[in-house]
Design a protein around this motif. Structure first.
Motif, short mmCIF file in Angstrom:
data_model
loop_
_atom_site.label_atom_id
_atom_site.label_comp_id
_atom_site.label_asym_id
_atom_site.label_seq_id
_atom_site.Cartn_x
_atom_site.Cartn_y
_atom_site.Cartn_z
N ASP A 97 -86.91 26.36 -13.14
CA ASP A 97 -86.87 27.67 -12.47
C ASP A 97 -87.25 27.60 -10.99
O ASP A 97 -87.37 28.63 -10.33
CB ASP A 97 -87.82 28.64 -13.20
N CYS A 98 -87.48 26.41 -10.48
CA CYS A 98 -87.96 26.30 -9.09
C CYS A 98 -86.81 26.31 -8.09
O CYS A 98 -85.75 25.72 -8.33
CB CYS A 98 -88.73 25.00 -8.91
N LYS A 99 -87.07 26.93 -6.96
CA LYS A 99 -86.13 26.83 -5.84
C LYS A 99 -86.39 25.50 -5.14
O LYS A 99 -87.54 25.06 -5.05
CB LYS A 99 -86.40 27.94 -4.84
N VAL A 100 -85.35 24.93 -4.62
CA VAL A 100 -85.52 23.59 -4.03
C VAL A 100 -84.71 23.45 -2.74
O VAL A 100 -83.56 23.89 -2.67
CB VAL A 100 -85.07 22.51 -5.06
N TYR A 101 -85.33 22.84 -1.75
CA TYR A 101 -84.64 22.44 -0.52
C TYR A 101 -84.64 20.91 -0.43
O TYR A 101 -85.35 20.22 -1.17
CB TYR A 101 -85.33 23.03 0.71
N GLU A 102 -83.86 20.43 0.53
CA GLU A 102 -83.66 18.99 0.74
C GLU A 102 -84.90 18.12 0.51
O GLU A 102 -84.92 17.22 -0.32
CB GLU A 102 -83.15 18.79 2.18
N ASN A 103 -85.95 18.38 1.27
CA ASN A 103 -87.08 17.46 1.23
C ASN A 103 -87.85 17.54 -0.08
O ASN A 103 -88.48 16.56 -0.49
CB ASN A 103 -88.01 17.69 2.43
N VAL A 104 -87.77 18.69 -0.75
CA VAL A 104 -88.40 18.78 -2.08
C VAL A 104 -87.68 17.81 -3.01
O VAL A 104 -88.30 17.07 -3.79
CB VAL A 104 -88.33 20.23 -2.62
N ALA A 105 -86.36 17.78 -2.90
CA ALA A 105 -85.58 16.88 -3.76
C ALA A 105 -85.87 15.42 -3.42
O ALA A 105 -85.99 14.57 -4.30
CB ALA A 105 -84.10 17.18 -3.62
N GLN A 106 -86.01 15.13 -2.13
CA GLN A 106 -86.32 13.74 -1.75
C GLN A 106 -87.66 13.31 -2.34
O GLN A 106 -87.85 12.17 -2.72
CB GLN A 106 -86.37 13.61 -0.23
N CYS A 107 -88.59 14.26 -2.39
CA CYS A 107 -89.93 13.94 -2.90
C CYS A 107 -89.93 13.80 -4.42
O CYS A 107 -90.61 12.94 -4.96
CB CYS A 107 -90.93 15.00 -2.46
N THR A 108 -89.16 14.65 -5.09
CA THR A 108 -89.21 14.63 -6.56
C THR A 108 -88.20 13.66 -7.17
O THR A 108 -88.26 13.40 -8.37
CB THR A 108 -88.95 16.05 -7.13
N GLY A 109 -87.30 13.15 -6.35
CA GLY A 109 -86.28 12.22 -6.88
C GLY A 109 -86.62 10.76 -6.63
O GLY A 109 -85.82 9.88 -6.93
N GLY A 110 -87.80 10.50 -6.06
CA GLY A 110 -88.22 9.10 -5.89
C GLY A 110 -87.96 8.52 -4.51
O GLY A 110 -88.35 7.38 -4.23
N ALA A 111 -87.31 9.28 -3.63
CA ALA A 111 -87.01 8.72 -2.30
C ALA A 111 -88.26 8.64 -1.43
O ALA A 111 -88.54 7.62 -0.80
CB ALA A 111 -85.94 9.57 -1.61
N ALA A 112 -89.05 9.72 -1.40
CA ALA A 112 -90.19 9.74 -0.47
C ALA A 112 -91.26 8.73 -0.86
O ALA A 112 -91.84 8.08 0.01
CB ALA A 112 -90.78 11.15 -0.41
N SER A 113 -91.50 8.57 -2.16
CA SER A 113 -92.58 7.64 -2.55
C SER A 113 -92.21 6.20 -2.25
O SER A 113 -93.07 5.33 -2.21
CB SER A 113 -92.90 7.80 -4.04
N THR A 114 -90.91 5.94 -2.05
CA THR A 114 -90.48 4.56 -1.80
C THR A 114 -89.99 4.36 -0.37
O THR A 114 -89.43 3.32 -0.05
CB THR A 114 -89.36 4.18 -2.79
N THR A 115 -90.19 5.37 0.48
CA THR A 115 -89.74 5.27 1.87
C THR A 115 -90.95 5.34 2.80
O THR A 115 -91.87 6.13 2.56
CB THR A 115 -88.76 6.42 2.20
N GLY A 116 -90.90 4.53 3.86
CA GLY A 116 -92.03 4.50 4.80
C GLY A 116 -92.74 3.16 4.69
O GLY A 116 -92.27 2.25 4.00
N PHE A 117 -93.86 3.07 5.38
CA PHE A 117 -94.60 1.82 5.38
C PHE A 117 -95.75 1.89 4.39
O PHE A 117 -96.28 2.96 4.09
CB PHE A 117 -95.09 1.51 6.81
N ARG A 118 -96.10 0.73 3.89
CA ARG A 118 -97.10 0.63 2.82
C ARG A 118 -98.41 1.34 3.18
O ARG A 118 -99.03 1.98 2.35
CB ARG A 118 -97.36 -0.85 2.55
N ASN A 119 -98.81 1.21 4.44
CA ASN A 119 -100.10 1.76 4.83
C ASN A 119 -100.02 3.22 5.30
O ASN A 119 -101.04 3.79 5.69
CB ASN A 119 -100.72 0.91 5.93
N GLY A 120 -98.83 3.78 5.27
CA GLY A 120 -98.69 5.16 5.75
C GLY A 120 -98.33 6.10 4.61
O GLY A 120 -98.19 5.68 3.46
#
Ligand code: COA
Length: 425
Positions: A134-157
């Protein structure tokens, strides 16, 4: 010349980015796309991020080429009738409203099937069935919940979202594939069907290799991640890998001449195993060709940081384009980091129609991205996006075959926008 989807009519009830991406692709493939918009404002993106006063924004124009626009108040009784008439005549309906919006309008899947059993009813939603449906979703919410954000960026950031719109445009692309498959299946069955693309699922599909790595973790460290060479232990989830290559051939982004002042003076460099000897020759480190610490891919894995630092000493003596030219002579896979400015000016992309210049009556000329897939028998010509309600009358008359009297009645009801005349008028 004909187009792949000639004869397919689409009721485009989409807004913002994900849905419009899908219907724009289908329009380029030849479908007649009728975009239904709310009178007065239309798709909210018409007015978002405006660069020119009173002209449709680039956000809107770049996502709505080759469509026709009809304004219709879906909450007005006559407007609903027009919508129903469109549902009866269209092959596909695409929508990406918040969960439950179409049901609240009275258009459940059951009702749509009653109106048109051949209808393909396609939706983008943030999530599939489950706790978040039932949640509304925009681009970055999907990136975060689909596994992209947790695997993107540098290890220490912190987690990082990417500029590529994998949640919105990526899901629109997935939906288009589902629609085309459903159209094909309908040829055999005569029936329409429901097509759902959840943004979380679409992003996860694009992050498939990271779920691969999650499972590999159970059997030992991920040796191609530079954290392995740095002696940093792995946790229990796929880590962020900075600019490590996602595949079996190690890569990294390296500085090129001018990096001190140009934020894009970098090149992606891949130490592909078959060209290792060529790499060593180019950078003037020929002893590494036979040295036991460097000669074989497995021996190099714990030393990637040192190896890329050495290669960077060489790339910093060349511009990214000089490096590209030299490396390509030896078949060494690499890619300059191109800025949007450089891409916009790239001649070859103009020649292939990947970047097109479009003229618009209110905003003048602008650049857009054309169909990124080229079909030899179905050329995609990019036609400017419609003005709000530009084709309202044409659609009522030519598509729905309403006569002048009926069109006047609909207008008078306020269903197409404008003030509803008072009874006394
Ligand atoms: N006539 C009358 N009403 C109209 C209309 C029309 N032509 N077109 C839309 N509306 C109304 C709807 O009926 C709905 O009203 P309701 O809430 O009273 O039922 C409303 O406008 C639209 O609702 P919603 O889609 O929820 O818009 P929003 O601006 O609140 O949310 C999103 C925007 C993108 C978050 C939401 O649409 C969403 O989650 N979509 C699915 C996922 C998605 O595609 N996200 C990415 C977008 S790029």
């Amino acid at each position: 010349m004909g187009k792949a989807l000639d004869g397919i009519r689409i009721l485009d009830f989409t807004h913002v980015q994900s849905g419009p991406t899908c219907t724009q692709l289908l329009a380029w493939l030849g479908a007649d796309v009728i975009k239904v918009e709310r009178p007065g404002t239309g798709d909210v993106t018409r007015g978002q991020l405006r660069d020119i006063p009173n002209a449709d924004s680039l956000y809107f124009t770049m996502l709505n080429h080759n469509k026709r626009s009809i304004t219709l108040d879906a909450k007005n009784a006559q407007g609903k009738d027009v919508l129903e008439a469109l549902m009866r005549t269209c092959d596909v309906m695409v929508e990406n409203f918040g969960p439950g919006v179409l049901d609240r309008m009275g258009f459940t899947w059951e009702r749509i099937q009653e109106l048109n059993p051949r209808m393909i009813y396609a939706s983008v939603k943030g999530f599939g069935p489950g706790p978040y449906e039932d949640c509304k979703v925009y681009e970055n919410v999907a990136q975060c919940t689909g596994g992209a954000a947790s695997t993107t960026g540098f290890r220490n950031g912190p987690p990082v979202v990417t500029g590529a719109q994998i949640g919105d445009s990526g899901t629109g692309l997935h939906l288009a594939l589902g629609i085309v498959a459903a159209i094909y299946q309908r040829v055999a069955t005569g029936r329409g069907q429901r097509v759902l693309a959840a943004m979380q699922d679409g992003v996860l599909n694009l992050c498939r290799v990271k779920l691969r790595d999650q499972q590999r973790l159970a059997h030992g460290p991920l040796t191609e991640y530079s954290q392995y060479g740095e002696g940093v232990a792995f946790g229990d989830a796929t880590p962020r890998a900075g600019n490590d290559s996602g595949g079996g051939q190690p890569g990294w982004i390296l500085k090129c001449k001018g990096w001190e002042s140009d934020p894009n003076a970098y090149i992606y460099f891949i130490t592909q195993a078959p060209v290792w000897a060529a790499i060593c020759k180019v950078i003037g480190q020929e002893d590494w060709i036979t040295h036991p610490d460097y000669a074989k891919p497995d021996a190099r894995l714990p030393r990637l940081k040192e190896i890329f630092a050495r290669i960077e000493q060489w790339t910093m003596t060349k511009t990214k384009f000089e490096a590209m030219d030299i490396l390509n002579e030896y078949d060494i896979p690499c890619g300059p980091i191109l800025s949007m400015k450089e891409i916009a000016e790239e001649k070859s992309l103009r020649e292939t129609g990947t970047i097109v210049e479009v003229d618009h009556p209110k905003r003048g000329k602008y650049l857009s991205v054309g169909l990124p897939v080229k079909l030899s028998d179905s050329p995609a010509d990019v036609v400017r996006s419609p003005l709000l309600g530009e084709h309202t009358e044409e659609i009522l008359r030519d598509v729905l075959r309403f006569d002048a009297k009926k069109i006047e009645e609909i207008k008078a009801s306020g269903a197409l926008g404008g003030a509803k005349p008072m009874a006394a008028e």
